[in-house]
Design a protein around this motif. Structure first.
Motif, PDB file in Angstrom:
ATOM      1  N   ILE A  63     118.909   6.995 -43.596  1.00 53.91           N
ATOM      2  CA  ILE A  63     118.339   7.531 -42.573  1.00 53.91           C
ATOM      3  C   ILE A  63     118.818   6.518 -41.349  1.00 53.91           C
ATOM      4  O   ILE A  63     118.769   5.195 -41.760  1.00 53.91           O
ATOM      5  CB  ILE A  63     117.141   7.476 -42.205  1.00 53.91           C
ATOM      6  N   ASP A  64     119.216   6.870 -40.888  1.00 54.39           N
ATOM      7  CA  ASP A  64     119.985   5.877 -39.477  1.00 54.39           C
ATOM      8  C   ASP A  64     119.226   6.293 -37.852  1.00 54.39           C
ATOM      9  O   ASP A  64     118.848   7.261 -37.472  1.00 54.39           O
ATOM     10  CB  ASP A  64     121.901   6.052 -39.179  1.00 54.39           C
ATOM     11  N   TYR A  65     118.685   5.116 -37.336  1.00 56.52           N
ATOM     12  CA  TYR A  65     118.149   5.214 -35.989  1.00 56.52           C
ATOM     13  C   TYR A  65     119.097   4.599 -34.581  1.00 56.52           C
ATOM     14  O   TYR A  65     119.042   3.670 -35.895  1.00 56.52           O
ATOM     15  CB  TYR A  65     116.286   4.972 -36.044  1.00 56.52           C
ATOM     16  N   GLU A  66     119.295   5.537 -33.657  1.00 54.47           N
ATOM     17  CA  GLU A  66     120.144   4.591 -33.201  1.00 54.47           C
ATOM     18  C   GLU A  66     119.999   5.219 -31.356  1.00 54.47           C
ATOM     19  O   GLU A  66     119.029   6.178 -31.162  1.00 54.47           O
ATOM     20  CB  GLU A  66     121.519   5.638 -33.206  1.00 54.47           C
ATOM     21  N   LYS A  67     119.825   3.662 -30.926  1.00 54.80           N
ATOM     22  CA  LYS A  67     119.260   3.857 -29.360  1.00 54.80           C
ATOM     23  C   LYS A  67     120.129   3.975 -28.892  1.00 54.80           C
ATOM     24  O   LYS A  67     121.783   3.318 -29.170  1.00 54.80           O
ATOM     25  CB  LYS A  67     118.557   2.639 -29.110  1.00 54.80           C
ATOM     26  N   CYS A  68     120.436   5.238 -27.564  1.00 59.85           N
ATOM     27  CA  CYS A  68     121.106   5.272 -26.895  1.00 59.85           C
ATOM     28  C   CYS A  68     120.857   5.212 -25.387  1.00 59.85           C
ATOM     29  O   CYS A  68     119.718   5.632 -24.915  1.00 59.85           O
ATOM     30  CB  CYS A  68     121.758   7.185 -27.605  1.00 59.85           C
ATOM     31  N   THR A  69     121.890   5.924 -25.002  1.00 58.31           N
ATOM     32  CA  THR A  69     121.217   5.067 -22.800  1.00 58.31           C
ATOM     33  C   THR A  69     122.202   6.493 -22.434  1.00 58.31           C
ATOM     34  O   THR A  69     123.451   6.826 -22.361  1.00 58.31           O
ATOM     35  CB  THR A  69     122.289   4.366 -22.528  1.00 58.31           C
ATOM     36  N   GLY A  70     121.446   7.452 -21.559  1.00 56.98           N
ATOM     37  CA  GLY A  70     121.735   8.252 -21.221  1.00 56.98           C
ATOM     38  C   GLY A  70     121.983   7.727 -19.707  1.00 56.98           C
ATOM     39  O   GLY A  70     122.388   7.175 -19.265  1.00 56.98           O
ATOM     40  N   LYS A  71     122.577   9.130 -18.884  1.00 61.93           N
ATOM     41  CA  LYS A  71     123.410   8.773 -17.907  1.00 61.93           C
ATOM     42  C   LYS A  71     122.798   8.307 -15.987  1.00 61.93           C
ATOM     43  O   LYS A  71     122.831   7.503 -15.268  1.00 61.93           O
ATOM     44  CB  LYS A  71     123.779   9.868 -16.520  1.00 61.93           C
ATOM     45  N   ASP A  72     120.841   8.085 -16.928  1.00 61.36           N
ATOM     46  CA  ASP A  72     119.836   7.403 -15.915  1.00 61.36           C
ATOM     47  C   ASP A  72     119.505   6.154 -16.283  1.00 61.36           C
ATOM     48  O   ASP A  72     119.049   5.278 -15.757  1.00 61.36           O
ATOM     49  CB  ASP A  72     118.518   8.402 -16.265  1.00 61.36           C
ATOM     50  N   GLY A  73     120.297   5.493 -17.247  1.00 66.08           N
ATOM     51  CA  GLY A  73     120.362   4.434 -18.102  1.00 66.08           C
ATOM     52  C   GLY A  73     119.208   3.697 -18.388  1.00 66.08           C
ATOM     53  O   GLY A  73     119.450   2.698 -18.666  1.00 66.08           O
ATOM     54  N   LYS A  74     118.340   4.822 -19.263  1.00 66.83           N
ATOM     55  CA  LYS A  74     117.217   4.840 -19.874  1.00 66.83           C
ATOM     56  C   LYS A  74     117.147   4.807 -21.902  1.00 66.83           C
ATOM     57  O   LYS A  74     118.662   5.991 -21.516  1.00 66.83           O
ATOM     58  CB  LYS A  74     116.632   5.520 -19.303  1.00 66.83           C
ATOM     59  N   GLU A  75     116.856   4.165 -22.554  1.00 65.49           N
ATOM     60  CA  GLU A  75     117.270   4.288 -23.623  1.00 65.49           C
ATOM     61  C   GLU A  75     116.452   5.698 -24.585  1.00 65.49           C
ATOM     62  O   GLU A  75     114.891   5.640 -23.481  1.00 65.49           O
ATOM     63  CB  GLU A  75     116.724   3.125 -24.358  1.00 65.49           C
ATOM     64  N   PHE A  76     117.035   6.150 -25.170  1.00 66.37           N
ATOM     65  CA  PHE A  76     115.648   6.760 -25.789  1.00 66.37           C
ATOM     66  C   PHE A  76     116.989   6.637 -27.333  1.00 66.37           C
ATOM     67  O   PHE A  76     117.869   6.290 -27.179  1.00 66.37           O
ATOM     68  CB  PHE A  76     116.421   8.715 -25.223  1.00 66.37           C
ATOM     69  N   THR A  77     115.984   7.393 -28.389  1.00 66.80           N
ATOM     70  CA  THR A  77     115.991   7.325 -29.830  1.00 66.80           C
ATOM     71  C   THR A  77     116.328   8.321 -30.426  1.00 66.80           C
ATOM     72  O   THR A  77     115.549   9.650 -30.297  1.00 66.80           O
ATOM     73  CB  THR A  77     115.022   6.114 -30.827  1.00 66.80           C
ATOM     74  N   VAL A  78     118.312   8.510 -31.325  1.00 69.54           N
ATOM     75  CA  VAL A  78     117.986   9.931 -31.858  1.00 69.54           C
ATOM     76  C   VAL A  78     118.315   9.350 -33.772  1.00 69.54           C
ATOM     77  O   VAL A  78     117.979   7.655 -34.142  1.00 69.54           O
ATOM     78  CB  VAL A  78     119.764  10.244 -31.851  1.00 69.54           C
ATOM     79  N   THR A  79     118.285  10.091 -34.801  1.00 64.13           N
ATOM     80  CA  THR A  79     118.049   9.483 -36.328  1.00 64.13           C
ATOM     81  C   THR A  79     119.144  10.301 -36.582  1.00 64.13           C
ATOM     82  O   THR A  79     118.891  11.684 -36.922  1.00 64.13           O
ATOM     83  CB  THR A  79     116.511  10.090 -36.561  1.00 64.13           C
ATOM     84  N   SER A  80     119.707  10.132 -37.697  1.00 61.89           N
ATOM     85  CA  SER A  80     121.113  10.734 -38.525  1.00 61.89           C
ATOM     86  C   SER A  80     120.593  10.799 -39.517  1.00 61.89           C
ATOM     87  O   SER A  80     119.802   9.522 -40.327  1.00 61.89           O
ATOM     88  CB  SER A  80     121.755   9.377 -38.900  1.00 61.89           C
ATOM     89  N   TYR A  81     120.442  11.769 -40.660  1.00 59.66           N
ATOM     90  CA  TYR A  81     120.558  11.716 -42.059  1.00 59.66           C
ATOM     91  C   TYR A  81     121.825  12.123 -42.760  1.00 59.66           C
ATOM     92  O   TYR A  81     122.452  13.581 -42.318  1.00 59.66           O
ATOM     93  CB  TYR A  81     119.290  13.047 -42.198  1.00 59.66           C
ATOM     94  N   CYS A  82     122.049  10.655 -42.724  1.00 65.22           N
ATOM     95  CA  CYS A  82     123.180  11.290 -44.301  1.00 65.22           C
ATOM     96  C   CYS A  82     123.929  11.768 -45.246  1.00 65.22           C
ATOM     97  O   CYS A  82     124.926  12.549 -45.678  1.00 65.22           O
ATOM     98  CB  CYS A  82     124.591   9.947 -43.893  1.00 65.22           C
ATOM     99  N   LYS A  83     122.967  11.243 -46.208  1.00 64.06           N
ATOM    100  CA  LYS A  83     122.718  12.310 -47.307  1.00 64.06           C
ATOM    101  C   LYS A  83     120.942  13.097 -47.798  1.00 64.06           C
ATOM    102  O   LYS A  83     120.332  11.949 -47.513  1.00 64.06           O
ATOM    103  CB  LYS A  83     122.927  10.566 -47.870  1.00 64.06           C
TER     104      LYS A  83
END
Length: 314
Positions: A63-83
């Motif tokens: 599992i990988d949790y990644e913080k992202c930045t949208g066009k509003d400049g604020k952060e949100f998090t998505v989670t990856s499931y690779c296996k």
């Protein structure tokens, strides 16, 4: 200055055949290796936002949790499931969706579905649109299944170029091909941006390349609304990076905590490195100029790139 590596990227490398700094400590000449500058990598990363209950049993290393930045400049998090249970989730999304539309059994389909939603959300959503985008993208996949079934009944190939289903993300409509291709461009552009701090001048060049690659692709392949979404998202991410660059005094204190001794000795003879023994871009006006130069390159045209290289000199 170490010009043999660029953070987060092996595709674009700065190099020079002579020392970057002359006897006064100024940059003399910097060039780019253009061999892969126009290349767009297919970064196949599987991610998701909302997990099925089964995910509770997945080992943490998958599992990988990644913080992202949208066009509003604020952060949100998505989670990856690779296996999942030893099976790597690396099948092509279109193959997965087409198989499901035909009633075939697809192992861990819910994970592929949610990974696709998260991958698209990561690159095009922002903190305010995320929840609605998740619903909208899933609806797009349902609509896609209906189109695939209809095409099969009519003998029409389900190549990605033939699919007309619209996916709405952050208020903008994309076909599946536009969405997938644009997501790859965003992945690649973000991969060449240094997010670990310690900004030297070539890091600003990298950020310019990232902005320019997104703009070049969008201008030639997308409509005005789509272009605006990609460019504003990339610009917000770059701004987030530049805003996070610490003051030199703060960075020196941080290095001292790691037992790295750097003296706060100013170098009055250098226009570009204000502190001796520390390779940091202290001439912010010049750093911005470098970034703007490479941001305005047409990355579908090698001559445009080479022209920027010529401008990147003292």
């Amino acid at each position: 200055m170490n010009v043999n590596s660029i953070s987060n990227s092996t595709e674009n490398r700065l190099y020079t055949n002579e020392n970057l700094r002359n006897k006064n400590g100024d940059i003399t000449k910097v060039k780019f290796d253009t061999s892969n500058a126009l290349k767009i990598e297919n970064a196949n990363v599987n991610e998701e936002n909302k997990a099925p209950s089964e995910i509770l049993y997945i080992p943490s290393e998958d599992i990988d949790y990644e913080k992202c930045t949208g066009k509003d400049g604020k952060e949100f998090t998505v989670t990856s499931y690779c296996k999942i249970k030893g099976e790597t989730l690396n099948k092509d999304y279109l193959d997965v969706f087409a198989s499901k539309a035909q009633g075939k059994d697809v192992n861990y389909y819910d994970y592929y579905l949610n990974n696709f939603v998260a991958k698209i959300s990561q690159n095009f959503s922002d903190s305010s649109s995320l929840k609605e985008d998740e619903k909208s993208i899933k609806k797009g996949i349902d609509d896609l299944a209906l189109e695939i079934k209809k095409n099969i009944s009519k003998g029409i190939p389900n190549n990605i170029e033939n699919l007309n289903t619209k996916f709405r993300v952050n208020g903008v409509d994309f076909t599946l091909k536009e969405l997938v291709d644009s997501s790859k461009v965003m992945d690649y552009a973000c991969s060449i941006v240094n997010t670990s701090g310690g900004m030297d001048y070539y890091h600003y060049a990298e950020m310019g390349i990232a902005k320019g690659k997104v703009n070049s692709y969008a201008e030639k392949n997308l409509n005005e609304e789509q272009q605006k979404l990609l460019n504003s998202t990339m610009s917000a991410r770059i701004q987030k990076v530049t805003d996070s660059v610490p003051e030199i005094s703060t960075e020196i204190e941080n290095l001292k905590r790691l037992n790295i001794k750097i003296d706060m000795v100013t170098d009055k003879n250098s226009k570009y490195y204000a502190v001796k023994s520390l390779q940091r871009a202290t001439n912010k006006e010049y750093a911005q100029k470098i970034m703007d130069t490479f941001a305005n390159v047409d990355y579908s045209n090698a001559k445009s790139f080479n022209k920027a290289i010529e401008e990147y000199k003292i």
